[in-house]
Design an enzyme around this catalytic site. Structure first.
Site, PDB file in Angstrom:
ATOM      1  N   ARG A   8       0.873  -1.177   0.000  1.00 37.99           N
ATOM      2  CA  ARG A   8       0.000   0.000   0.000  1.00 37.99           C
ATOM      3  C   ARG A   8       0.909   1.227   0.000  1.00 37.99           C
ATOM      4  O   ARG A   8       1.846   1.303   0.809  1.00 37.99           O
ATOM      5  CB  ARG A   8      -0.895  -0.009   1.243  1.00 37.99           C
ATOM      6  N   ILE A  59       2.505   4.634   0.776  1.00 35.02           N
ATOM      7  CA  ILE A  59       2.522   5.373   2.043  1.00 35.02           C
ATOM      8  C   ILE A  59       1.932   6.781   1.881  1.00 35.02           C
ATOM      9  O   ILE A  59       1.534   7.404   2.879  1.00 35.02           O
ATOM     10  CB  ILE A  59       3.977   5.434   2.581  1.00 35.02           C
ATOM     11  N   HIS A  71       8.295  -0.258 -10.509  1.00 31.95           N
ATOM     12  CA  HIS A  71       7.051  -0.486  -9.777  1.00 31.95           C
ATOM     13  C   HIS A  71       5.909   0.165 -10.531  1.00 31.95           C
ATOM     14  O   HIS A  71       6.074   1.222 -11.131  1.00 31.95           O
ATOM     15  CB  HIS A  71       7.128   0.096  -8.352  1.00 31.95           C
ATOM     16  N   HIS A 115       2.179   1.880 -10.159  1.00 32.05           N
ATOM     17  CA  HIS A 115       1.167   2.441  -9.259  1.00 32.05           C
ATOM     18  C   HIS A 115      -0.188   1.930  -9.750  1.00 32.05           C
ATOM     19  O   HIS A 115      -0.525   2.092 -10.926  1.00 32.05           O
ATOM     20  CB  HIS A 115       1.158   3.971  -9.329  1.00 32.05           C
TER      21      HIS A 115
HETATM   22  P1  AMP Z   1       7.772   6.893  -7.808  1.00 33.38           P
HETATM   23  O1  AMP Z   1       7.780   8.352  -7.382  1.00 33.38           O
HETATM   24  O2  AMP Z   1       6.973   6.601  -9.029  1.00 33.38           O
HETATM   25  O3  AMP Z   1       9.196   6.367  -7.867  1.00 33.38           O
HETATM   26  O4  AMP Z   1       7.013   6.113  -6.658  1.00 33.38           O
HETATM   27  C1  AMP Z   1       7.556   5.820  -5.415  1.00 33.38           C
HETATM   28  C2  AMP Z   1       6.384   5.626  -4.498  1.00 33.38           C
HETATM   29  O5  AMP Z   1       6.838   4.927  -3.361  1.00 33.38           O
HETATM   30  C3  AMP Z   1       5.726   6.922  -4.017  1.00 33.38           C
HETATM   31  O6  AMP Z   1       4.358   6.948  -4.403  1.00 33.38           O
HETATM   32  C4  AMP Z   1       5.900   6.854  -2.510  1.00 33.38           C
HETATM   33  O7  AMP Z   1       4.787   7.381  -1.811  1.00 33.38           O
HETATM   34  C5  AMP Z   1       6.059   5.365  -2.271  1.00 33.38           C
HETATM   35  N1  AMP Z   1       6.778   5.016  -1.062  1.00 33.38           N
HETATM   36  C6  AMP Z   1       7.963   5.500  -0.636  1.00 33.38           C
HETATM   37  N2  AMP Z   1       8.310   4.922   0.522  1.00 33.38           N
HETATM   38  C7  AMP Z   1       7.329   4.025   0.822  1.00 33.38           C
HETATM   39  C8  AMP Z   1       7.102   3.113   1.883  1.00 33.38           C
HETATM   40  N3  AMP Z   1       7.970   2.999   2.909  1.00 33.38           N
HETATM   41  N4  AMP Z   1       5.972   2.362   1.871  1.00 33.38           N
HETATM   42  C9  AMP Z   1       5.088   2.482   0.847  1.00 33.38           C
HETATM   43  N5  AMP Z   1       5.252   3.324  -0.188  1.00 33.38           N
HETATM   44  C10 AMP Z   1       6.349   4.090  -0.199  1.00 33.38           C
END
Ligand code: AMP
Length: 116
Positions: free
Chosen positions: A30, A32, A101, A103
């Site tokens: 999920r 954050i 990853h 979304h």
């Molecule tokens: P991106 O900006 O496309 O590289 O996406 C990275 C995503 O990882 C962002 O939407 C962050 O909110 C999410 N994120 C970063 N740290 C965590 C964490 N510890 N748990 C869950 N999501 C995270």
């Protein structure tokens, strides 16, 4: 050796994170900082691919598995099963974690345009 990404560290239990489901090669977290009522991340367990283009070129079957897993999660976590799949690719497109990853966004997006 490459430093473990934040997602690898969550997968290894080194830092907390809400892992919702996993397969042999993928796991789901999920997000954050949710940008939609349902905001999940679907992530290959390997961090060898920094972005979706490299994943597609090297292991298209894993990309197909990722999309199938995203659909299954959307069905489980939203009322309608509808979802938007986003791969930020490159820092100028908003990518902050260079471990590929997807979304998975859902739970009511019809009022919003692409990217909003
Ligand atoms: P991106 O900006 O496309 O590289 O996406 C990275 C995503 O990882 C962002 O939407 C962050 O909110 C999410 N994120 C970063 N740290 C965590 C964490 N510890 N748990 C869950 N999501 C995270």
């Amino acid at each position: 050796m490459t430093e473990p990404s934040i997602f690898t560290r969550i997968l290894n239990g080194e830092i907390p994170g809400e892992i919702l489901a996993e397969t042999d090669r993928l796991f789901a977290l999920r997000d954050i900082a949710p940008q939609a009522p349902v905001h999940l991340l679907v992530i290959p367990k390997t961090q060898e691919y920094p972005n979706v283009a490299e994943l597609a070129a090297a292991d298209p079957a894993l990309l197909a598995e990722l999309i199938e897993f995203a659909e299954k999660l959307a069905v489980e976590h939203t009322e309608d099963g509808d979802f938007r799949l986003v791969f930020n690719t490159g820092a100028n497109a908003g990518q902050t974690v260079f471990h590929v990853h997807a979304h998975v966004l859902g739970g009511g997006l019809s009022e919003r345009s692409v990217g909003a």
